[in-house]
Write a protein that holds these residues in place. Structure first.
Motif, short mmCIF file in Angstrom:
data_model
loop_
_atom_site.label_atom_id
_atom_site.label_comp_id
_atom_site.label_asym_id
_atom_site.label_seq_id
_atom_site.Cartn_x
_atom_site.Cartn_y
_atom_site.Cartn_z
N SER A 5 0.82 -1.21 0.00
CA SER A 5 0.00 0.00 0.00
C SER A 5 0.86 1.27 0.00
O SER A 5 1.63 1.51 0.94
N VAL A 6 0.71 2.05 -1.07
CA VAL A 6 1.39 3.34 -1.17
C VAL A 6 0.33 4.42 -1.00
O VAL A 6 -0.63 4.49 -1.77
N VAL A 7 0.48 5.26 0.00
CA VAL A 7 -0.48 6.35 0.25
C VAL A 7 0.22 7.68 0.00
O VAL A 7 1.28 7.96 0.56
N VAL A 8 -0.38 8.48 -0.87
CA VAL A 8 0.16 9.79 -1.22
C VAL A 8 -0.57 10.84 -0.40
O VAL A 8 -1.80 10.99 -0.50
N LEU A 9 0.17 11.55 0.43
CA LEU A 9 -0.41 12.56 1.32
C LEU A 9 -0.42 13.91 0.59
O LEU A 9 0.63 14.53 0.39
N VAL A 10 -1.62 14.35 0.19
CA VAL A 10 -1.77 15.59 -0.58
C VAL A 10 -2.06 16.74 0.39
O VAL A 10 -3.10 16.76 1.06
N LEU A 11 -1.14 17.68 0.46
CA LEU A 11 -1.28 18.82 1.36
C LEU A 11 -1.69 20.07 0.57
O LEU A 11 -1.52 20.13 -0.65
N ASP A 12 -2.23 21.05 1.27
CA ASP A 12 -2.65 22.30 0.62
C ASP A 12 -1.51 22.87 -0.22
O ASP A 12 -0.36 22.93 0.22
N GLY A 13 -1.84 23.30 -1.44
CA GLY A 13 -0.84 23.85 -2.33
C GLY A 13 -0.03 22.79 -3.06
O GLY A 13 1.03 23.09 -3.63
#
Length: 332
Positions: A6-14
């Motif tokens: 499992s690869v989880v991409v953490l998308v942050l503001d900007g």
């Protein structure tokens, strides 16, 4: 049935759209390799991204609890403080032994969480000074594509994220798998982490990859005796100019680069053939099995036999139990 990694991409503001898209493409299950990739944000909803884009994410930080690998893409502006709950979630994941990687300015999130303290790290070249000044406990590498510190990895900007993600695949599944994914992305299958991010501004060489053709020429002749004079002649340069430009573009001397290319070729033969160690050494230009074993152990950190036992068969799917891959420390 074994679950995929499992690869989880953490998308942050900007978030920078290219940085988010890279792991989504490299680890997409349609590649045929045992990964699953998903995105999350601080909380479910729409995450505003750089350039007027937005990402609809259905999960918040709780998604990190099930991750085997977490990737933090870059976000603008560089160095903006991430929320305290993000820092805590990253620290908690690191404490569980989750592999955590950043692309571009994402290194600041890892740094703010304390995950880079005492380690080497990199980020986009235009932010390395800011990262070093803000976090003096980090050894910031200003001119490399990526840095692998085991479970913590950082990369430079934009396309260097591709190099980092392919490096992860290469470490997990072997050279053949990484090469196959690279071909589908129409990108170079291998650029070492030490390769320069960009040419120095005071260089008289036009910005660009001026020696790519010569490196491709070398890769087709690894079994032959290669000399600096021969490489310089192919590049139509004097040996002195060739050495300087080669170091500018790759971060290595030609002989260092060729040695690592030969070891990389040996890895692929170990994965996909039943040739003996001596035969492989001869085919990749390392001469003898003992010479191959010496350099292979120094660069890959395992013996050729151990590597073959892990990755033999050419499928690249070996060792995928419970979502974790075998721990090979690749320095290529």
């Amino acid at each position: 049935m074994q679950r995929p990694h499992s690869v989880v991409v953490l998308v942050l503001d900007g978030a920078l759209p290219l940085d988010v898209g890279i792991p989504a493409e490299v680890f997409h299950p349609e590649t045929g390799f045992p990964y699953e990739v998903s995105v999350c944000g601080v909380e479910p909803g729409t995450v505003p991204a750089h350039g007027g884009f937005g990402y609809a994410v259905s999960r918040g930080l709780e998604a990190l609890a099930g991750a085997d690998t977490i990737i933090v893409p870059g976000y603008a502006p560089a160095g903006r403080q991430v929320p305290a709950e993000v820092q805590e979630a990253l620290r908690s994941a690191a404490a569980r032994g989750v592999r955590i990687a950043s692309i571009c300015y994402g290194a600041f999130a890892l740094a703010d969480a304390g995950l880079l303290d005492g380690l080497r790290a990199t980020t986009h070249w235009d932010a390395v000074k800011q990262l070093a000044e803000r976090h003096p406990q980090i050894t910031v590498e200003p001119n490399v594509l990526f840095v692998d510190e085991g479970l913590i990895l950082t990369s430079a900007g934009a396309a260097a994220g591709i190099d980092l993600c392919l490096h992860i695949v290469r470490s997990d599944l072997g050279v053949s798998a990484a090469n196959e994914i690279a071909r589908s992305l129409v990108t170079a299958p291998y650029r070492s982490g030490g390769q320069a991010q960009y040419l120095p501004k005071n260089s008289s060489v036009p910005h660009g990859d001026t020696l790519a053709g010569t490196r491709e020429w070398v890769l087709l002749r690894l079994d032959q005796h290669l000399t600096i004079d021969g490489l310089a002649a192919h590049a139509r340069m004097s040996p002195r100019t060739f050495l300087r430009r080669f170091a500018d573009e790759t971060g290595n001397t030609p002989l260092q680069w060729i040695l690592r290319a030969r070891v990389d070729a040996a890895r692929e033969l170990l994965e996909g053939t039943r040739l003996s160690i001596d035969q492989i050494a001869d085919q990749v230009g390392l001469g003898t099995g003992s010479n191959l074993r010496l350099h292979f152990r120094r660069i890959v950190d395992v013996t050729p036999s151990e590597y073959r036992a892990t990755f033999a068969g050419g499928s690249g799917h070996a060792g995928v139990g419970s979502g974790q891959f075998p721990a090979l420390s690749s320095q290529l």
